[in-house]
Design a protein around this motif. Structure first.
Motif, PDB file in Angstrom:
ATOM      1  N   MET A 103       9.535   6.381   1.391  1.00 37.68           N
ATOM      2  CA  MET A 103       8.113   6.370   1.076  1.00 37.68           C
ATOM      3  C   MET A 103       7.356   6.122   2.378  1.00 37.68           C
ATOM      4  SD  MET A 103       5.797   6.563  -1.303  1.00 37.68           S
ATOM      5  CE  MET A 103       6.565   6.215  -2.859  1.00 37.68           C
ATOM      6  N   SER A 122       3.407   5.699   4.152  1.00 35.80           N
ATOM      7  CA  SER A 122       1.994   5.472   3.870  1.00 35.80           C
ATOM      8  C   SER A 122       1.313   4.901   5.106  1.00 35.80           C
ATOM      9  CB  SER A 122       1.818   4.530   2.684  1.00 35.80           C
ATOM     10  OG  SER A 122       2.335   3.255   2.991  1.00 35.80           O
ATOM     11  N   ASP A 123       0.032   5.181   5.189  1.00 34.01           N
ATOM     12  CA  ASP A 123      -0.779   4.612   6.258  1.00 34.01           C
ATOM     13  C   ASP A 123      -1.172   3.189   5.896  1.00 34.01           C
ATOM     14  OD1 ASP A 123      -2.458   7.728   6.818  1.00 34.01           O
ATOM     15  OD2 ASP A 123      -0.962   6.786   8.098  1.00 34.01           O
ATOM     16  N   SER A 124      -1.291   2.342   6.902  1.00 27.53           N
ATOM     17  CA  SER A 124      -1.830   1.001   6.728  1.00 27.53           C
ATOM     18  C   SER A 124      -2.745   0.732   7.922  1.00 27.53           C
ATOM     19  CB  SER A 124      -0.700  -0.040   6.684  1.00 27.53           C
ATOM     20  OG  SER A 124      -0.241  -0.338   7.992  1.00 27.53           O
ATOM     21  N   MET A 176       0.206   9.153   8.797  1.00 30.26           N
ATOM     22  CA  MET A 176       0.808  10.187   7.947  1.00 30.26           C
ATOM     23  C   MET A 176       0.431  11.581   8.422  1.00 30.26           C
ATOM     24  SD  MET A 176       0.938   8.655   4.060  1.00 30.26           S
ATOM     25  CE  MET A 176       0.534  10.207   3.393  1.00 30.26           C
ATOM     26  N   ALA A 230       0.798   4.278  -2.606  1.00 33.75           N
ATOM     27  CA  ALA A 230      -0.145   5.394  -2.547  1.00 33.75           C
ATOM     28  C   ALA A 230       0.318   6.452  -1.545  1.00 33.75           C
ATOM     29  CB  ALA A 230      -1.524   4.882  -2.162  1.00 33.75           C
ATOM     30  N   GLY A 231       1.510   6.315  -0.988  1.00 34.70           N
ATOM     31  CA  GLY A 231       1.983   7.226   0.044  1.00 34.70           C
ATOM     32  C   GLY A 231       2.730   8.421  -0.498  1.00 34.70           C
ATOM     33  N   ASN A 232       3.488   9.048   0.381  1.00 32.49           N
ATOM     34  CA  ASN A 232       4.286  10.227   0.045  1.00 32.49           C
ATOM     35  C   ASN A 232       5.763   9.890   0.089  1.00 32.49           C
ATOM     36  OD1 ASN A 232       2.080  11.978  -0.183  1.00 32.49           O
ATOM     37  ND2 ASN A 232       1.984  12.209   2.028  1.00 32.49           N
ATOM     38  N   SER A 291       0.819  -1.212   0.000  1.00 30.67           N
ATOM     39  CA  SER A 291       0.000   0.000   0.000  1.00 30.67           C
ATOM     40  C   SER A 291       0.854   1.264   0.000  1.00 30.67           C
ATOM     41  CB  SER A 291      -0.937   0.012   1.213  1.00 30.67           C
ATOM     42  OG  SER A 291      -0.206   0.231   2.395  1.00 30.67           O
ATOM     43  N   ALA A 292       2.164   1.126   0.169  1.00 26.92           N
ATOM     44  CA  ALA A 292       3.053   2.291   0.212  1.00 26.92           C
ATOM     45  C   ALA A 292       3.081   3.041  -1.112  1.00 26.92           C
ATOM     46  CB  ALA A 292       4.475   1.873   0.591  1.00 26.92           C
TER      47      ALA A 292
END
Length: 172
Positions: A42, A44-46, A135, A20-22, A17-18
């Motif tokens: 990178m 990302s929230d999970s 995040m 889709a992160g920053n 899912s990372a």
């Protein structure tokens, strides 16, 4: 073994899912200022917490202290008459004012992260999980890689004994 497999499953799922992160640029730091880029991180929230996936090179092999710091700066700052690398980042992110260094899953600084693993070629690619962070907590803070490891305690050395600030990035 069961705990290790669960963590590997969590990180594999979270790392997927990372995408889709920053992405945050990480630079070497020293007493003269911010140096060359060594790659990106990178974030990302999970469902398990914040996943930090490094793509870094040129670091000394081994385990390194890894923390979110309170200020959004990687600039040096003077302390006791000497310039100190990335001191403008301040201390570890600790919004509850615990004043205590601890485990990423414990009751210490919210910015305490699992150590960053760097392989024998100087690359860091292994994701880490910060179960108490999201995040949304990162904006306006820096992330720091320290020269040494981290024992997640204030004993025998304060702040886990990670030592000098080696590399830094700023969350926008």
């Amino acid at each position: 073994m069961k705990k290790t497999m669960l963590m590997a499953t969590i990180l594999a799922s979270a790392s997927a899912s990372a995408l889709a992160g920053n992405s945050i640029e990480i630079n070497m730091v020293d007493a003269k200022g911010v140096g060359q880029s060594i790659g990106t991180l990178m974030v990302s929230d999970s469902q398990y917490g914040l996943v930090l996936t490094p793509s870094l090179q040129g670091l000394p092999p081994g385990l390194h202290g890894f923390h979110v710091h309170q200020n959004p700066s990687c600039d040096p700052k003077e302390k006791d008459g000497k310039m100190v690398a990335a001191l403008s980042a301040g201390g570890h992110f600790d919004p509850a004012n615990t004043g205590k260094h601890g485990e990423p899953w414990g009751e210490g600084h919210l910015g305490d992260l699992p150590p960053l693993y760097v392989d024998n070629s100087g690359n860091a690619t292994q994701a880490v999980l910060a179960p108490r962070l999201k995040m949304a907590d990162l904006s306006g803070h820096a992330i720091m890689i320290h020269a040494g490891g981290d024992n997640h305690s204030d004993h025998p050395a304060p702040l886990g004994g990670g030592g000098a600030r080696l590399a830094c990035g700023v969350f926008k």
